[in-house]
Design a protein around this motif. Structure first.
Motif, PDB file in Angstrom:
ATOM      1  N   MET A  62      54.999   8.499  -0.285  1.00 15.97           N
ATOM      2  CA  MET A  62      55.381   8.509  -1.708  1.00 15.97           C
ATOM      3  C   MET A  62      56.348   7.368  -2.016  1.00 15.97           C
ATOM      4  O   MET A  62      57.201   7.025  -1.222  1.00 15.97           O
ATOM      5  N   PHE A  63      56.250   6.773  -3.169  1.00 14.66           N
ATOM      6  CA  PHE A  63      57.255   5.810  -3.606  1.00 14.66           C
ATOM      7  C   PHE A  63      58.524   6.576  -3.889  1.00 14.66           C
ATOM      8  O   PHE A  63      58.503   7.701  -4.371  1.00 14.66           O
ATOM      9  N   SER A  64      59.655   5.963  -3.666  1.00  9.53           N
ATOM     10  CA  SER A  64      60.911   6.627  -3.985  1.00  9.53           C
ATOM     11  C   SER A  64      61.160   6.618  -5.475  1.00  9.53           C
ATOM     12  O   SER A  64      60.688   5.748  -6.195  1.00  9.53           O
ATOM     13  N   SER A  65      61.940   7.599  -5.956  1.00  4.92           N
ATOM     14  CA  SER A  65      62.282   7.621  -7.377  1.00  4.92           C
ATOM     15  C   SER A  65      63.132   6.424  -7.744  1.00  4.92           C
ATOM     16  O   SER A  65      63.122   5.961  -8.879  1.00  4.92           O
ATOM     17  N   HIS A  66      63.846   5.899  -6.744  1.00  2.00           N
ATOM     18  CA  HIS A  66      64.682   4.712  -7.008  1.00  2.00           C
ATOM     19  C   HIS A  66      63.801   3.529  -7.389  1.00  2.00           C
ATOM     20  O   HIS A  66      64.089   2.813  -8.348  1.00  2.00           O
ATOM     21  N   LEU A  67      62.696   3.328  -6.662  1.00  2.00           N
ATOM     22  CA  LEU A  67      61.798   2.225  -6.983  1.00  2.00           C
ATOM     23  C   LEU A  67      61.198   2.417  -8.364  1.00  2.00           C
ATOM     24  O   LEU A  67      61.084   1.479  -9.144  1.00  2.00           O
ATOM     25  N   SER A  68      60.823   3.671  -8.665  1.00  2.00           N
ATOM     26  CA  SER A  68      60.262   3.946  -9.985  1.00  2.00           C
ATOM     27  C   SER A  68      61.256   3.599 -11.074  1.00  2.00           C
ATOM     28  O   SER A  68      60.909   3.026 -12.097  1.00  2.00           O
ATOM     29  N   TRP A  69      62.520   3.973 -10.888  1.00  2.00           N
ATOM     30  CA  TRP A  69      63.561   3.699 -11.879  1.00  2.00           C
ATOM     31  C   TRP A  69      63.789   2.208 -12.044  1.00  2.00           C
ATOM     32  O   TRP A  69      63.874   1.685 -13.145  1.00  2.00           O
ATOM     33  N   ILE A  70      63.857   1.476 -10.917  1.00  2.00           N
ATOM     34  CA  ILE A  70      64.039   0.032 -10.984  1.00  2.00           C
ATOM     35  C   ILE A  70      62.860  -0.617 -11.704  1.00  2.00           C
ATOM     36  O   ILE A  70      63.017  -1.500 -12.535  1.00  2.00           O
ATOM     37  N   SER A 112      52.805   7.210  -6.540  1.00  2.00           N
ATOM     38  CA  SER A 112      52.187   7.707  -5.317  1.00  2.00           C
ATOM     39  C   SER A 112      51.721   6.574  -4.428  1.00  2.00           C
ATOM     40  O   SER A 112      51.381   5.489  -4.905  1.00  2.00           O
ATOM     41  N   ASP A 113      51.649   6.860  -3.120  1.00  2.00           N
ATOM     42  CA  ASP A 113      51.067   5.912  -2.183  1.00  2.00           C
ATOM     43  C   ASP A 113      49.549   5.841  -2.318  1.00  2.00           C
ATOM     44  O   ASP A 113      48.919   4.935  -1.779  1.00  2.00           O
ATOM     45  N   GLN A 114      48.961   6.808  -2.999  1.00  2.00           N
ATOM     46  CA  GLN A 114      47.542   6.781  -3.342  1.00  2.00           C
ATOM     47  C   GLN A 114      47.466   6.567  -4.857  1.00  2.00           C
ATOM     48  O   GLN A 114      47.423   7.524  -5.628  1.00  2.00           O
ATOM     49  N   PRO A 115      47.477   5.306  -5.298  1.00  2.00           N
ATOM     50  CA  PRO A 115      47.753   4.999  -6.703  1.00  2.00           C
ATOM     51  C   PRO A 115      46.559   5.008  -7.652  1.00  2.00           C
ATOM     52  O   PRO A 115      46.735   4.745  -8.835  1.00  2.00           O
ATOM     53  N   ILE A 116      45.356   5.288  -7.168  1.00  2.00           N
ATOM     54  CA  ILE A 116      44.181   5.277  -8.029  1.00  2.00           C
ATOM     55  C   ILE A 116      43.681   6.705  -8.237  1.00  2.00           C
ATOM     56  O   ILE A 116      43.462   7.440  -7.255  1.00  2.00           O
ATOM     57  N   VAL A 117      43.523   7.090  -9.484  1.00  2.00           N
ATOM     58  CA  VAL A 117      43.017   8.423  -9.789  1.00  2.00           C
ATOM     59  C   VAL A 117      41.834   8.311 -10.745  1.00  2.00           C
ATOM     60  O   VAL A 117      41.690   7.327 -11.480  1.00  2.00           O
ATOM     61  N   LYS A 118      40.991   9.346 -10.715  1.00  2.00           N
ATOM     62  CA  LYS A 118      39.782   9.378 -11.537  1.00  2.00           C
ATOM     63  C   LYS A 118      39.747  10.644 -12.376  1.00  2.00           C
ATOM     64  O   LYS A 118      40.008  11.732 -11.864  1.00  2.00           O
ATOM     65  N   PHE A 119      39.446  10.493 -13.658  1.00  2.00           N
ATOM     66  CA  PHE A 119      39.280  11.626 -14.562  1.00  2.00           C
ATOM     67  C   PHE A 119      37.849  11.628 -15.084  1.00  2.00           C
ATOM     68  O   PHE A 119      37.296  10.568 -15.401  1.00  2.00           O
ATOM     69  N   SER A 120      37.281  12.790 -15.206  1.00  2.00           N
ATOM     70  CA  SER A 120      35.975  12.939 -15.852  1.00  2.00           C
ATOM     71  C   SER A 120      36.156  13.666 -17.162  1.00  2.00           C
ATOM     72  O   SER A 120      36.902  14.655 -17.243  1.00  2.00           O
ATOM     73  N   PHE A 121      35.497  13.175 -18.212  1.00  2.00           N
ATOM     74  CA  PHE A 121      35.669  13.764 -19.532  1.00  2.00           C
ATOM     75  C   PHE A 121      34.317  13.942 -20.211  1.00  2.00           C
ATOM     76  O   PHE A 121      33.347  13.259 -19.885  1.00  2.00           O
ATOM     77  N   GLY A 122      34.264  14.866 -21.178  1.00  2.00           N
ATOM     78  CA  GLY A 122      33.051  15.060 -21.949  1.00  2.00           C
ATOM     79  C   GLY A 122      33.077  14.211 -23.203  1.00  2.00           C
ATOM     80  O   GLY A 122      33.939  13.354 -23.374  1.00  2.00           O
ATOM     81  N   SER A 123      32.124  14.437 -24.090  1.00  2.00           N
ATOM     82  CA  SER A 123      32.089  13.700 -25.352  1.00  2.00           C
ATOM     83  C   SER A 123      33.252  14.102 -26.209  1.00  2.00           C
ATOM     84  O   SER A 123      33.745  15.242 -26.132  1.00  2.00           O
ATOM     85  N   VAL A 124      33.777  13.173 -27.034  1.00  2.00           N
ATOM     86  CA  VAL A 124      34.939  13.458 -27.875  1.00  2.00           C
ATOM     87  C   VAL A 124      34.512  13.602 -29.311  1.00  2.00           C
ATOM     88  O   VAL A 124      33.530  13.075 -29.747  1.00  2.00           O
TER      89      VAL A 124
END
Length: 360
Positions: A1-9, A348-360
């Motif tokens: 995991m990335f540290s919260s410190h890095l996220s804040w910086i 996150s150290d796994q920085p790519i995520v995928k979402f599936s969505f229906g028609s809007v």
């Protein structure tokens, strides 16, 4: 995991880009030059599928683009390379490009990149350069083809879009207009629009400061002629149709960007707004944060970095759907054909995520 410190910086570094040169005026908007929206006719909750990468490359994965069987991810705060090429959809790592450094063939920064006609363009704000790269014959790497130096009177460009084979669109941080059309030689050829603020005093007396507060992320779809811009501060969505010259402004409940001046520095006083936008053939998708700077300061880096919402608007600016996500994200790539959203997660150290969505 990335540290919260890095996220804040990282968050602070992003804010410096926005407010570092603000020099005067404080803003407390009361009226607007656009149409208010308060809610969406539809709301859906989306669950992320985390993409497992077999290599650790990223410090701050900021943007993602996909074309055919290739995915490209940009690292905003890289110490080595700003761009990384993957096989898609497996996300097998192929190669990196945009080496960080100050030599003529290296980059001092990368603000964004665009795919166009199976080539890739990058923007280096610190060098004020646009660079074109092409894929190798095997398709597993990118090599530098040409570099365009922007005119000196174009103030530090923080984003760009490709209008056509010979023209780019760049935000105007002088405050004299909203956007600039720039030709393939880096020369200014046209100014577009104006900052749609209700703060007449700032518009008259501090346009460069106001323009920085109105820093926006943008995207252009050449098939329908729609240019969309979303503010990093506040909650403003602008839709320019560059074919029929119409312009729609939509303002959410958090209003236009707010800031004040303290000891000569511009300090945001409202919220973190949008962080990415994509214009598809049928809609506009934008990542929204909505976190106040008071809360960011109070939590001192403990908050997840990114937005938990994707707002969907029609090409004419009507609110269509709000996606509520189970992960905080920054950049997106939307494929309406497969109803897929790929996104970057800086927490996150796994920085790519995928979402599936229906028609809007």
């Amino acid at each position: 995991m990335f540290s919260s410190h890095l996220s804040w910086i990282s968050k602070l570094l992003l804010l410096i880009l926005v407010v570092g040169i603000l020099s005067s005026c404080s803003q407390s908007p009361k009226t607007f030059l656009g149409i208010k929206y308060l809610d969406f006719p539809e709301e859906k909750h989306l669950l992320a599928q985390v993409i497992e990468l077999d290599t650790a490359l990223f410090r701050y994965p900021f943007r993602i683009r996909i074309e055919r069987d290739k995915a490209i991810v940009m690292d905003l705060h890289s110490s080595d390379y700003y761009g990384h090429l993957f096989q898609y959809p497996s996300f097998q790592y192929l190669s990196s490009f945009g080496r960080r450094g100050d030599s003529p063939t290296e980059m001092l920064s990368m603000e964004n990149f665009r795919l166009y006609n199976h080539e890739l363009w990058t923007l280096d704000a610190n060098k004020s350069e646009l660079t074109r790269l092409d894929f190798s014959s095997s398709g597993d790497s990118l090599f530098r083809e040409e570099t365009v130096t922007l005119d000196e009177d174009i103030l530090r460009p923080l984003d760009f879009a490709i209008y056509n084979d010979t023209t780019f669109v760049i935000p105007d941080y002088s405050g004299e207009s909203r956007f600039l059309k720039v030709n393939c030689k880096g020369k200014l050829i046209e100014k577009i629009g104006a900052i749609p603020t209700a703060n007449e005093k700032a518009l008259q007396e501090a346009r460069p400061a106001l323009a920085q507060a109105w820093r926006s992320f943008l995207d252009y779809n050449s098939r329908n002629g729609v240019l969309a811009a979303v503010t990093q501060l506040g909650e403003v969505v602008e839709i320019y149709n560059l074919k029929d010259r119409t312009h729609v402004i939509r303002i959410g409940e958090h209003d236009e960007p707010e800031f004040k001046v303290s000891d000569g520095y511009g300090i945001p006083t409202g919220i973190m707004g949008f962080s990415d936008v994509q214009v598809t053939d049928s809609a506009i998708y934008a990542v929204f944060h909505g976190t106040s700077f008071k809360e960011i300061a109070r939590q001192s880096g403990k908050l997840p970095d990114g937005g938990k919402y994707i707002y969907v608007f029609s090409l004419k600016g009507e609110p269509m759907c709000k996606y509520v996500l189970d992960h905080y994200i920054y950049g997106i790539w939307v494929d309406e054909a497969t109803k897929t959203i790929m996104a970057t997660n800086v927490n996150s150290d796994q920085p790519i995520v995928k979402f599936s969505f229906g028609s809007v």
